[in-house]
Design a protein around this motif. Structure first.
Motif, short mmCIF file in Angstrom:
data_model
loop_
_atom_site.label_atom_id
_atom_site.label_comp_id
_atom_site.label_asym_id
_atom_site.label_seq_id
_atom_site.Cartn_x
_atom_site.Cartn_y
_atom_site.Cartn_z
N ARG A 1 6.49 2.74 19.66
CA ARG A 1 5.37 3.62 20.18
C ARG A 1 4.42 3.57 18.78
N HIS A 2 3.32 3.88 19.02
CA HIS A 2 2.38 4.20 17.87
C HIS A 2 2.09 5.57 17.48
N SER B 1 -6.62 10.50 20.35
CA SER B 1 -5.53 9.57 20.12
C SER B 1 -4.20 10.17 21.00
N ASP C 1 -0.78 8.36 22.00
CA ASP C 1 -0.08 8.33 20.75
C ASP C 1 0.58 9.61 20.25
#
Length: 289
Positions: free
Chosen positions: A130-131, A173, A178
């Motif tokens: 994942r980011h 984000s 994220d």
């Protein structure tokens, strides 16, 4: 020149066996405890406030263990940021409710200030696809700043928000899926802080965990990193089902209360070197004087 030599040394230490490195950390911790009197005082005041039933001997004993863990974790950044990727992975174990990290739903990771905080971040960015994002405070030393930034961005796809980026970018984000690796359990000053209990003592605490979770429509997943003889165990705990609410003060107090249970399991690994109680409610004296 001093910083350059220190960073060179950290890269060289990355190749030592972990048992040797931990032995060096033990020695460094004892030296710091003996020679850095001002920080030793901070640790002992924190422990006396939070564990009033401890005897002076118990406070001194735990203080030495705090310095040893702090020093060992600091040296571990050598292999975390410069060791072979397979070596790093073999020393970082993800455990617990790891399934909480899967998917793409908004998530705030509550990552308290245990000495293994960089090991926890490294494990997530290396092992979870994942980011991840986190919030970073610039260091005064530019060379050290670059080293830390490169180390924390070594694996995976990640972004380190600066304080100047503001909350709007972080919330955006979060809503995009994220996960935010958040460390809100320090005294960041009176600006936007609330006074809530921490071990029964009023502590200036930023309510960012509740705010980011609510505004980002995100779950809160605690991740607690424990130093072990083999490296680090990064334990993922179940998401908090009752968090956040619309009561900011109550949420922030609940965060501190749950943090206490994590600390009680390994008090020597918490970041007691920080002046957690430096800001006081009106009329209360500075406990570190």
């Amino acid at each position: 020149m001093g910083t350059r030599f220190l960073l060179y040394l950290m890269r060289r230490l990355a190749h030592l066996p972990l048992t040797w490195l931990r032995a060096l950390g033990w020695l460094l911790g004892w030296m710091l405890y003996g020679f850095v009197a001002s920080r030793r005082h901070v640790v002992q005041v924190n422990l006396q406030l939070c564990f009033p039933r401890m005897t002076p001997v118990q406070v001194r004993t735990l203080s030495r263990r705090v310095f040893v863990c702090f020093a060992q974790a600091w040296l571990d950044r050598g292999w975390l940021w410069h060791g072979r990727p397979d070596l790093v992975r073999s020393r970082l174990t993800l455990s617990g409710a790891v399934e909480e990290l899967r998917g793409s739903d908004p998530m705030v990771i509550f990552a308290p200030h245990f000495v293994g905080l960089d090991a926890g971040w490294t494990a997530l960015t290396q092992q979870v696809p994942r980011h991840f994002t986190t919030i970073y405070t610039d260091q005064a030393n530019k060379m050290a700043d670059d080293w830390i930034l490169q180390g924390r961005q070594r694996f995976g796809s990640s972004r380190l928000f600066g304080r100047a980026d503001g909350a709007k970018a972080i919330i955006g984000s979060l809503r995009q899926g994220d996960p935010l690796y958040l460390l809100p359990d320090m005294n960041f000053g009176l600006h936007e802080s609330l006074f809530v209990p921490f071990y029964g003592v009023s502590a200036a605490t930023v309510p960012s965990l509740s705010r980011f979770a609510r505004l980002g429509r995100a779950r809160v997943v605690p991740v607690v990193t424990r130093m072990t003889p083999q490296g680090y165990e990064v334990q993922v705990l179940p998401a908090w089902s009752d968090y956040p609410t619309d009561k900011l003060v109550a949420d922030t107090a609940l965060m501190n209360a749950r943090l206490q249970t994590y600390i009680d399991a390994m008090p020597e690994q918490y970041y007691w070197v920080h002046k957690r109680f430096k800001d006081r409610p009106p009329g209360e004296p500075d406990p570190y004087l």
